[in-house]
Design a protein around this motif. Structure first.
Motif, PDB file in Angstrom:
ATOM      1  N   VAL A  40       0.876  -1.281   0.015  1.00 58.76           N
ATOM      2  CA  VAL A  40       0.030   0.067   0.044  1.00 58.76           C
ATOM      3  C   VAL A  40       0.926   1.282  -0.054  1.00 58.76           C
ATOM      4  CG1 VAL A  40      -1.856   1.217   1.168  1.00 58.76           C
ATOM      5  CG2 VAL A  40      -1.860  -1.263   1.307  1.00 58.76           C
ATOM      6  N   ILE A  63      -8.400   2.473   1.641  1.00 59.31           N
ATOM      7  CA  ILE A  63      -7.515   2.420   0.326  1.00 59.31           C
ATOM      8  C   ILE A  63      -8.385   2.783  -0.838  1.00 59.31           C
ATOM      9  CG2 ILE A  63      -5.840   0.498   0.988  1.00 59.31           C
ATOM     10  CD1 ILE A  63      -7.335  -1.221  -0.967  1.00 59.31           C
ATOM     11  N   ILE A  83      -2.221   0.681  -5.204  1.00 59.60           N
ATOM     12  CA  ILE A  83      -3.028   0.850  -4.071  1.00 59.60           C
ATOM     13  C   ILE A  83      -2.604   1.764  -3.186  1.00 59.60           C
ATOM     14  CG2 ILE A  83      -4.050  -0.624  -1.998  1.00 59.60           C
ATOM     15  CD1 ILE A  83      -3.255  -2.798  -3.549  1.00 59.60           C
ATOM     16  N   GLN A  84      -3.452   2.821  -2.954  1.00 57.40           N
ATOM     17  CA  GLN A  84      -3.179   4.077  -2.352  1.00 57.40           C
ATOM     18  C   GLN A  84      -3.963   4.178  -0.995  1.00 57.40           C
ATOM     19  OE1 GLN A  84      -4.141   8.285  -3.815  1.00 57.40           O
ATOM     20  NE2 GLN A  84      -2.003   7.963  -4.711  1.00 57.40           N
ATOM     21  N   GLY A  85      -3.052   4.177   0.138  1.00 52.27           N
ATOM     22  CA  GLY A  85      -3.948   4.490   1.407  1.00 52.27           C
ATOM     23  C   GLY A  85      -4.313   5.752   1.708  1.00 52.27           C
TER      24      GLY A  85
END
Length: 125
Positions: A40, A63, A83-85
Motif C-alpha cells: 500500500v 484504500i 493501492i493508495q492508502g
C-alpha cells in the motif's frame, strides 16, 4: 475499500522526480486462509500517517485503487495499478472472554423440605 493485516514492512519516505512528489510504502500481510502481502502506497502529506506504526502492528488501512496508462517507446499501451492508502488505524484486539462461574449441579442443592400442599400454586405456567 480497506485492507486489514499485520504490518510486515514500512519503508522510508522517498521523493520522486523534481516536483517534490513524496511516497511511502507499507506491506501488510492479510490474515486469511492464503495470506497475501499487500503493498500500500501513501503519498504526499499522507506519508506522515505511518510515523505512529511499526512492524508487527495489526492495522486496517482505507484504500483507493488507482490505475494509469503509459505509452512505451514502441507505442504500446502499458497499464499500472496502485493501492493508495488514505487512512490507517490499529485494530483493537478482541477482549478476552470473562471467566464465568459454572452453575453447580442440581445434586449440590438440598431438597426442599417446607412444602405445603395446601398453598395455592400462583405460578403463571
Amino acid at each position: 475499500m480497506e485492507v486489514t493485516g499485520k504490518i510486515k514492512m514500512i519503508d522510508q519516505t522517498k521523493e520522486v522526480g523534481s516536483a517534490g512528489f513524496k511516497k511511502r510504502d507499507v506491506v501488510v500481510t492479510t490474515d486469511e486462509q492464503y495470506p497475501q502481502n499487500i503493498l500500500v502506497q501513501f503519498v504526499q502529506d499522507k506519508c506522515d500517517l505511518l510515523n505512529n506504526f511499526q512492524v508487527g502492528d495489526v492495522v486496517k488501512i482505507d484504500i483507493n485503487l488507482r490505475g494509469r496508462e503509459w505509452i512505451n517507446p514502441q507505442g504500446e499501451a502499458v497499464y499500472f495499478n496502485t493501492i493508495q492508502g488514505w487512512r490507517i488505524g490499529k485494530v483493537q484486539a478482541e477482549p478476552a472472554p470473562t471467566q464465568s462461574v459454572p452453575m453447580p449441579a442440581a445434586e449440590a442443592f438440598p431438597p426442599a423440605t417446607s412444602l405445603n400442599e395446601d398453598e395455592p400454586d400462583d405460578l403463571p405456567f
